[in-house]
Design a protein around this motif. Structure first.
Motif, mmCIF file in Angstrom:
data_model
loop_
_atom_site.group_PDB
_atom_site.id
_atom_site.type_symbol
_atom_site.label_atom_id
_atom_site.label_comp_id
_atom_site.label_asym_id
_atom_site.label_seq_id
_atom_site.Cartn_x
_atom_site.Cartn_y
_atom_site.Cartn_z
ATOM 1 N N ASP A 108 -3.690 0.561 -1.757
ATOM 2 C CA ASP A 108 -3.635 0.977 -0.362
ATOM 3 C C ASP A 108 -4.827 1.877 -0.075
ATOM 4 O O ASP A 108 -5.045 2.872 -0.758
ATOM 5 N N ASP A 109 -5.640 1.534 0.925
ATOM 6 C CA ASP A 109 -6.877 2.254 1.208
ATOM 7 C C ASP A 109 -6.689 3.407 2.171
ATOM 8 O O ASP A 109 -7.652 4.066 2.540
ATOM 9 N N TYR A 113 -5.803 10.239 -1.524
ATOM 10 C CA TYR A 113 -6.526 9.021 -1.170
ATOM 11 C C TYR A 113 -6.425 8.017 -2.308
ATOM 12 O O TYR A 113 -6.655 8.362 -3.478
ATOM 13 N N LYS A 114 -6.054 6.779 -1.972
ATOM 14 C CA LYS A 114 -5.960 5.696 -2.942
ATOM 15 C C LYS A 114 -5.128 6.057 -4.161
ATOM 16 O O LYS A 114 -5.589 6.009 -5.296
ATOM 17 N N ASN A 115 -3.878 6.441 -3.904
ATOM 18 C CA ASN A 115 -2.923 6.693 -4.975
ATOM 19 C C ASN A 115 -3.413 7.751 -5.962
ATOM 20 O O ASN A 115 -3.155 7.689 -7.159
#
Length: 243
Positions: free
Chosen positions: A11-12, A48-50
């Protein structure tokens, strides 16, 4: 580390989690104290990003720069609050202050099934020294909204950390009345945590944690240690949104 639902890998979007109130902590005024007190802090974090980039009150600023389906390896820069004599004037009179300052942490996580093994090594100021912690934990879904977190772990500390927080130098002995005590490196503590995370809505969640820590070795034998076993609580109310 605060545990809250994370975004799926890949997910971005930026994930910003903000508290609807304050983070509340209650526990011993210092490791080994028999006096208890509370702290309130703003509860805010950004991810951000996991976790490729993260910023938070508890976790500092860092990155999980290596990530796979079952593992994460990262590093962060955070803040160590040290210890002030004024934190517990009854027990710390004459001991002086332990400086606060920045600390660097290298951390890793590996999941096998529902169980997660995590570890971290932290190095701070010349007073803080180096500590290493290993923990085994799991998250158990009770309902669609309620999860239970259980973990157990142990912390090792080098001679610098042990001497700063549990040792009594000749000068400190003269000021405080405590006997001279030299604390060496070794296992500092072992503990267990039990908590619940309740998803009130898709955006709101409540977390309540109860922690019990048993001081070990030279930390338990220190004249500064009034209670070898300490209990602390931690709670937050979070509002999460993504963009």
């Amino acid at each position: 580390k605060q545990n809250t639902p994370s975004q799926p890998p890949g997910d971005d979007s930026w994930n910003i989690e903000l508290s609807g109130g304050l983070m509340y902590m209650y526990g011993p005024k210092y490791d080994g104290s028999d006096n208890y007190g509370s702290k309130v802090l703003p509860a805010a974090s950004l991810e951000y990003k996991n976790g490729l980039i993260f910023i938070g009150i508890m976790d500092g600023i860092g990155s999980n720069f290596l990530q796979g389906e079952d593992y994460k390896i990262g590093a962060s820069i955070g803040y160590s609050f040290g210890r002030d004599e004024s934190d517990d004037r009854k027990n710390l009179h004459g001991m002086g202050d332990i400086d606060s300052g920045l600390e660097a942490t290298l951390k890793g996580e590996y999941s096998f099934g529902p169980v997660e093994l995590s570890g971290e090594v932290t190095t701070g100021t010349e007073d803080h020294g180096t500590t290493a912690k290993i923990e085994l934990g799991t998250m158990l879904p009770v309902t669609e909204q309620l999860m239970v977190k259980i973990s157990a772990g142990s912390t090792w500390a080098d001679a610098t950390h042990m001497e700063s927080y549990f040792g009594v130098s000749p000068a400190q002995s003269a000021r405080s009345g405590y006997s001279r005590y030299e604390a060496e490196s070794g296992l500092k503590s072992a503990g267990i945590s039990v908590g619940v995370i309740y998803n009130i809505t898709e955006e709101w969640n409540l977390m309540l944690m109860l922690n019990g820590d048993q001081l070990l070795g030279d930390a338990a034998d220190s004249p500064l240690t009034k209670e070898e076993f300490g209990v602390s609580t931690f709670s937050t109310l979070n509002y999460k949104f993504s963009f």
